[in-house]
Design a protein around this motif. Structure first.
Motif, PDB file in Angstrom:
ATOM      1  N   VAL A 158      -2.010  33.887  96.053  1.00 29.30           N
ATOM      2  CA  VAL A 158      -1.733  35.068  95.250  1.00 29.30           C
ATOM      3  C   VAL A 158      -2.739  36.148  95.603  1.00 29.30           C
ATOM      4  O   VAL A 158      -3.661  35.932  96.385  1.00 29.30           O
ATOM      5  N   ASN A 159      -2.549  37.318  94.986  1.00 29.21           N
ATOM      6  CA  ASN A 159      -3.406  38.461  95.322  1.00 29.21           C
ATOM      7  C   ASN A 159      -4.888  38.180  95.134  1.00 29.21           C
ATOM      8  O   ASN A 159      -5.713  38.638  95.922  1.00 29.21           O
ATOM      9  N   ASP A 160      -5.253  37.430  94.078  1.00 27.41           N
ATOM     10  CA  ASP A 160      -6.669  37.109  93.869  1.00 27.41           C
ATOM     11  C   ASP A 160      -7.232  36.330  95.048  1.00 27.41           C
ATOM     12  O   ASP A 160      -8.369  36.535  95.467  1.00 27.41           O
ATOM     13  N   GLN A 161      -6.427  35.415  95.580  1.00 24.02           N
ATOM     14  CA  GLN A 161      -6.873  34.627  96.720  1.00 24.02           C
ATOM     15  C   GLN A 161      -6.998  35.501  97.966  1.00 24.02           C
ATOM     16  O   GLN A 161      -7.921  35.315  98.759  1.00 24.02           O
ATOM     17  N   LEU A 162      -6.095  36.448  98.140  1.00 28.96           N
ATOM     18  CA  LEU A 162      -6.207  37.359  99.279  1.00 28.96           C
ATOM     19  C   LEU A 162      -7.465  38.220  99.163  1.00 28.96           C
ATOM     20  O   LEU A 162      -8.114  38.516 100.162  1.00 28.96           O
ATOM     21  N   GLU A 163      -7.815  38.589  97.938  1.00 26.86           N
ATOM     22  CA  GLU A 163      -9.067  39.323  97.734  1.00 26.86           C
ATOM     23  C   GLU A 163     -10.256  38.468  98.154  1.00 26.86           C
ATOM     24  O   GLU A 163     -11.215  38.986  98.738  1.00 26.86           O
ATOM     25  N   GLN A 164     -10.204  37.176  97.870  1.00 26.96           N
ATOM     26  CA  GLN A 164     -11.274  36.269  98.276  1.00 26.96           C
ATOM     27  C   GLN A 164     -11.363  36.192  99.805  1.00 26.96           C
ATOM     28  O   GLN A 164     -12.464  36.102 100.360  1.00 26.96           O
ATOM     29  N   VAL A 165     -10.222  36.234 100.472  1.00 27.80           N
ATOM     30  CA  VAL A 165     -10.215  36.243 101.945  1.00 27.80           C
ATOM     31  C   VAL A 165     -10.919  37.489 102.443  1.00 27.80           C
ATOM     32  O   VAL A 165     -11.781  37.415 103.326  1.00 27.80           O
ATOM     33  N   HIS A 166     -10.588  38.638 101.863  1.00 31.39           N
ATOM     34  CA  HIS A 166     -11.237  39.880 102.285  1.00 31.39           C
ATOM     35  C   HIS A 166     -12.749  39.828 102.049  1.00 31.39           C
ATOM     36  O   HIS A 166     -13.529  40.277 102.894  1.00 31.39           O
ATOM     37  N   LYS A 167     -13.157  39.254 100.926  1.00 32.78           N
ATOM     38  CA  LYS A 167     -14.595  39.112 100.655  1.00 32.78           C
ATOM     39  C   LYS A 167     -15.249  38.195 101.681  1.00 32.78           C
ATOM     40  O   LYS A 167     -16.355  38.465 102.161  1.00 32.78           O
ATOM     41  N   ALA A 168     -14.574  37.103 102.029  1.00 36.15           N
ATOM     42  CA  ALA A 168     -15.124  36.169 103.024  1.00 36.15           C
ATOM     43  C   ALA A 168     -15.287  36.858 104.374  1.00 36.15           C
ATOM     44  O   ALA A 168     -16.240  36.583 105.110  1.00 36.15           O
ATOM     45  N   LEU A 169     -14.382  37.760 104.698  1.00 32.68           N
ATOM     46  CA  LEU A 169     -14.470  38.465 105.981  1.00 32.68           C
ATOM     47  C   LEU A 169     -15.678  39.390 106.040  1.00 32.68           C
ATOM     48  O   LEU A 169     -16.141  39.729 107.131  1.00 32.68           O
ATOM     49  N   ASN A 170     -16.207  39.777 104.890  1.00 37.24           N
ATOM     50  CA  ASN A 170     -17.440  40.575 104.877  1.00 37.24           C
ATOM     51  C   ASN A 170     -18.626  39.783 105.398  1.00 37.24           C
ATOM     52  O   ASN A 170     -19.640  40.359 105.786  1.00 37.24           O
ATOM     53  N   ASP A 171     -18.512  38.452 105.420  1.00 36.42           N
ATOM     54  CA  ASP A 171     -19.596  37.601 105.926  1.00 36.42           C
ATOM     55  C   ASP A 171     -19.481  37.335 107.425  1.00 36.42           C
ATOM     56  O   ASP A 171     -20.327  36.644 107.993  1.00 36.42           O
ATOM     57  N   VAL A 172     -18.450  37.867 108.048  1.00 34.55           N
ATOM     58  CA  VAL A 172     -18.283  37.726 109.495  1.00 34.55           C
ATOM     59  C   VAL A 172     -18.893  38.964 110.143  1.00 34.55           C
ATOM     60  O   VAL A 172     -18.427  40.081 109.933  1.00 34.55           O
ATOM     61  N   ILE A 173     -19.922  38.739 110.927  1.00 33.50           N
ATOM     62  CA  ILE A 173     -20.713  39.843 111.492  1.00 33.50           C
ATOM     63  C   ILE A 173     -20.415  40.004 112.973  1.00 33.50           C
ATOM     64  O   ILE A 173     -20.388  39.025 113.725  1.00 33.50           O
ATOM     65  N   ASP A 174     -20.203  41.254 113.388  1.00 33.67           N
ATOM     66  CA  ASP A 174     -20.123  41.561 114.813  1.00 33.67           C
ATOM     67  C   ASP A 174     -21.549  41.418 115.349  1.00 33.67           C
ATOM     68  O   ASP A 174     -22.434  42.194 114.968  1.00 33.67           O
ATOM     69  N   PRO A 175     -21.804  40.419 116.203  1.00 38.11           N
ATOM     70  CA  PRO A 175     -23.182  40.159 116.620  1.00 38.11           C
ATOM     71  C   PRO A 175     -23.835  41.289 117.416  1.00 38.11           C
ATOM     72  O   PRO A 175     -25.060  41.402 117.428  1.00 38.11           O
ATOM     73  N   HIS A 176     -23.044  42.126 118.044  1.00 42.07           N
ATOM     74  CA  HIS A 176     -23.628  43.232 118.804  1.00 42.07           C
ATOM     75  C   HIS A 176     -24.123  44.344 117.894  1.00 42.07           C
ATOM     76  O   HIS A 176     -25.162  44.943 118.143  1.00 42.07           O
ATOM     77  N   MET A 177     -23.355  44.616 116.842  1.00 43.63           N
ATOM     78  CA  MET A 177     -23.668  45.740 115.973  1.00 43.63           C
ATOM     79  C   MET A 177     -24.440  45.340 114.716  1.00 43.63           C
ATOM     80  O   MET A 177     -25.018  46.192 114.064  1.00 43.63           O
ATOM     81  N   GLY A 178     -24.399  44.054 114.365  1.00 41.56           N
ATOM     82  CA  GLY A 178     -25.049  43.631 113.131  1.00 41.56           C
ATOM     83  C   GLY A 178     -24.326  44.141 111.892  1.00 41.56           C
ATOM     84  O   GLY A 178     -24.933  44.353 110.851  1.00 41.56           O
ATOM     85  N   VAL A 179     -23.025  44.337 112.015  1.00 42.38           N
ATOM     86  CA  VAL A 179     -22.195  44.916 110.958  1.00 42.38           C
ATOM     87  C   VAL A 179     -20.999  43.995 110.746  1.00 42.38           C
ATOM     88  O   VAL A 179     -20.479  43.418 111.706  1.00 42.38           O
ATOM     89  N   SER A 180     -20.539  43.867 109.501  1.00 41.50           N
ATOM     90  CA  SER A 180     -19.385  43.007 109.237  1.00 41.50           C
ATOM     91  C   SER A 180     -18.148  43.562 109.941  1.00 41.50           C
ATOM     92  O   SER A 180     -18.039  44.776 110.176  1.00 41.50           O
ATOM     93  N   ILE A 181     -17.226  42.660 110.244  1.00 40.60           N
ATOM     94  CA  ILE A 181     -16.003  43.099 110.907  1.00 40.60           C
ATOM     95  C   ILE A 181     -15.164  43.974 109.981  1.00 40.60           C
ATOM     96  O   ILE A 181     -14.382  44.798 110.464  1.00 40.60           O
ATOM     97  N   VAL A 182     -15.361  43.843 108.678  1.00 43.31           N
ATOM     98  CA  VAL A 182     -14.671  44.715 107.720  1.00 43.31           C
ATOM     99  C   VAL A 182     -15.217  46.126 107.851  1.00 43.31           C
ATOM    100  O   VAL A 182     -14.460  47.097 107.995  1.00 43.31           O
ATOM    101  N   ASP A 183     -16.551  46.259 107.813  1.00 46.09           N
ATOM    102  CA  ASP A 183     -17.159  47.586 107.938  1.00 46.09           C
ATOM    103  C   ASP A 183     -16.950  48.196 109.317  1.00 46.09           C
ATOM    104  O   ASP A 183     -16.943  49.417 109.463  1.00 46.09           O
ATOM    105  N   MET A 184     -16.752  47.345 110.319  1.00 42.17           N
ATOM    106  CA  MET A 184     -16.457  47.847 111.667  1.00 42.17           C
ATOM    107  C   MET A 184     -15.024  48.348 111.783  1.00 42.17           C
ATOM    108  O   MET A 184     -14.665  48.994 112.757  1.00 42.17           O
ATOM    109  N   GLY A 185     -14.188  48.049 110.794  1.00 41.21           N
ATOM    110  CA  GLY A 185     -12.787  48.467 110.846  1.00 41.21           C
ATOM    111  C   GLY A 185     -11.964  47.597 111.777  1.00 41.21           C
ATOM    112  O   GLY A 185     -10.927  48.021 112.281  1.00 41.21           O
ATOM    113  N   MET A 186     -12.436  46.382 112.010  1.00 40.39           N
ATOM    114  CA  MET A 186     -11.753  45.488 112.949  1.00 40.39           C
ATOM    115  C   MET A 186     -10.603  44.715 112.313  1.00 40.39           C
ATOM    116  O   MET A 186      -9.707  44.266 113.018  1.00 40.39           O
ATOM    117  N   VAL A 187     -10.608  44.541 110.993  1.00 43.19           N
ATOM    118  CA  VAL A 187      -9.571  43.754 110.323  1.00 43.19           C
ATOM    119  C   VAL A 187      -8.340  44.636 110.128  1.00 43.19           C
ATOM    120  O   VAL A 187      -8.400  45.654 109.449  1.00 43.19           O
TER     121      VAL A 187
END
Length: 106
Positions: A2-31
């Motif tokens: 459900v939508n709450d679970q999808l929100e949890q997925v988006h939050k989890a993606l904030n913990d995935v870091i682009d190792p070159h930039m030191g920035v989450s893939i969410v903040d990088m606009g990669m998702v």
């Protein structure tokens, strides 16, 4: 899922870091896409800012690891969506600030 679970997925993606930039893939606009099936599988589609990026497999593995930690998620598929293009304008303000702290000017 459900939508709450999808929100949890988006939050989890904030913990995935682009190792070159030191920035989450969410903040990088990669998702670009997050989808879930009724049988608790999650698909995450990303764009790659750098063709031939040596960190791509690390990023995809980190997506599978972080999203896979969530309750109720049985399988995670993470892939590059080559039909989409990444643009530096996709980086969030927070992403720009973090990149600057790592010495990148965007």
């Amino acid at each position: 899922m459900v939508n709450d679970q999808l929100e949890q997925v988006h939050k989890a993606l904030n913990d995935v870091i682009d190792p070159h930039m030191g920035v989450s893939i969410v903040d990088m606009g990669m998702v670009k896409r997050v989808e879930a099936t009724l049988d608790d599988e999650v698909y995450v589609g990303i764009v790659n800012p750098c063709v031939g990026c040596p960190a791509l497999e690390i990023i995809l593995a980190d997506i599978r690891k972080e999203v896979g930690k969530l309750d109720g998620v049985i399988k995670v598929k993470a892939r590059v969506e080559w039909g989409h293009q990444w643009d530096k304008e996709d980086i969030s303000c927070e992403g720009r600030a973090r990149a600057a702290r790592h010495g990148y000017v965007i």
